[in-house]
Design a protein around this motif. Sequence first.
Motif, PDB file in Angstrom:
ATOM      1  N   GLY A  95       8.819  21.823  -6.014  1.00  0.00           N
ATOM      2  CA  GLY A  95       8.122  20.754  -5.251  1.00  0.00           C
ATOM      3  C   GLY A  95       8.170  20.427  -3.936  1.00  0.00           C
ATOM      4  O   GLY A  95       7.424  21.082  -2.975  1.00  0.00           O
ATOM      5  N   GLU A 130       8.627  24.088  -2.517  1.00  0.00           N
ATOM      6  CA  GLU A 130       7.565  24.749  -1.982  1.00  0.00           C
ATOM      7  C   GLU A 130       6.296  24.081  -1.848  1.00  0.00           C
ATOM      8  O   GLU A 130       5.565  25.442  -0.919  1.00  0.00           O
ATOM      9  CB  GLU A 130       7.109  24.942  -4.190  1.00  0.00           C
ATOM     10  CG  GLU A 130       8.264  25.423  -4.711  1.00  0.00           C
ATOM     11  CD  GLU A 130       9.561  24.697  -4.739  1.00  0.00           C
ATOM     12  OE1 GLU A 130      10.514  25.155  -5.544  1.00  0.00           O
ATOM     13  OE2 GLU A 130       9.269  23.535  -4.377  1.00  0.00           O
ATOM     14  N   SER A 131       6.164  22.937  -1.619  1.00  0.00           N
ATOM     15  CA  SER A 131       5.273  22.471  -0.351  1.00  0.00           C
ATOM     16  C   SER A 131       5.086  22.914   0.888  1.00  0.00           C
ATOM     17  O   SER A 131       4.353  23.248   1.245  1.00  0.00           O
ATOM     18  CB  SER A 131       5.367  20.910  -0.849  1.00  0.00           C
ATOM     19  OG  SER A 131       6.315  20.226  -0.394  1.00  0.00           O
ATOM     20  N   THR A 157       3.933  20.950  -6.273  1.00  0.00           N
ATOM     21  CA  THR A 157       3.397  21.748  -5.315  1.00  0.00           C
ATOM     22  C   THR A 157       2.285  21.356  -4.255  1.00  0.00           C
ATOM     23  O   THR A 157       2.015  20.897  -3.270  1.00  0.00           O
ATOM     24  CB  THR A 157       3.268  23.573  -5.342  1.00  0.00           C
ATOM     25  OG1 THR A 157       4.821  22.763  -5.870  1.00  0.00           O
ATOM     26  CG2 THR A 157       3.799  23.331  -3.920  1.00  0.00           C
TER      27      THR A 157
END
Length: 301
Positions: free
Chosen positions: A134, A137-138, A168
């Motif tokens: 997350g 990935e975000s 995410t």
Amino acid sequence: MKKIIIILIILVIILVVIGIVLISSNAAKRIANPTGLTLEQEMKWEKEHSLWGNFDSYEKEEYKVKGYKDYELNVVLVKNPNAGNKYVILSHGYKSNRYGNVKYIDTYINLGFNCIIYDVRGHGNNEKAIVSLGQFESLDLEKIIEDTYKRYGDISLGLHGESMGSATSLSVLKYKPKVDFVVADCGFSNLYDLIDDLYKNQKFGFITPFVNMSMKLNYGYDMKNTSPKTILRDNEVPVCFIHGKNDSFVLPKHSVINSENDKGYSEVHLIENAEHAQSREVLGEKEYTDIVREFLKKVGK
């Protein structure tokens, strides 16, 4: 004799510490360096579970997007022959890949969206990379959002995520991207809490702080900071939470907690008899689409 006992106690303590360090380091390594499914394996699974739908009939365009720190992401636009300017970016779950999102494509095509699917960092055809579920990935997703507007101009854009992809899609809201809605399927509220619950179920709850310490030292992130519930406290984007009632991996309470912490509009749908990431499979395409359609109507999208 007393000295011998003291020495033995010290040796036992040292061995226990070494054991905890080795176990926690190995656990952190497994989390941050997953061995995921290949595209062929994911495709086979989706087809065996009758979730492939009409995917093969849609026109597609493959391209690459540079994500966080120029990490290259493999991206696919699934074109809707009847769509206008509506797009949705779908983020898949842990150990999956872009084909893990195929089960949702027919839903969004039927609702008039073009669909963008991609391999999350460290997954699919991307280069190996540290997976944070997350955080990094975000930042990648933020780059894909920016790229989508550059490519397609004046559009309406939504996000859909499953499990890690849900975290995410919610985590990217921290950066205030221009998105109209999020559909968050079976996501967690905080990564540390999720891992801690899983270890507690195995009677190893004491190890979570050491795993997190290893994660920070070796992989550069704190699991506590992968926290959708915290980010949602300042969110104004409408969110539809969908979660299987029988999910024993990411418990349904995570979607409830996320919704309770959400500053903006949200709704929660708990699906009977659905385990982790099974809501679409259990409901079927029509009923799943109905949930998303009604949500979009409520929020004017």
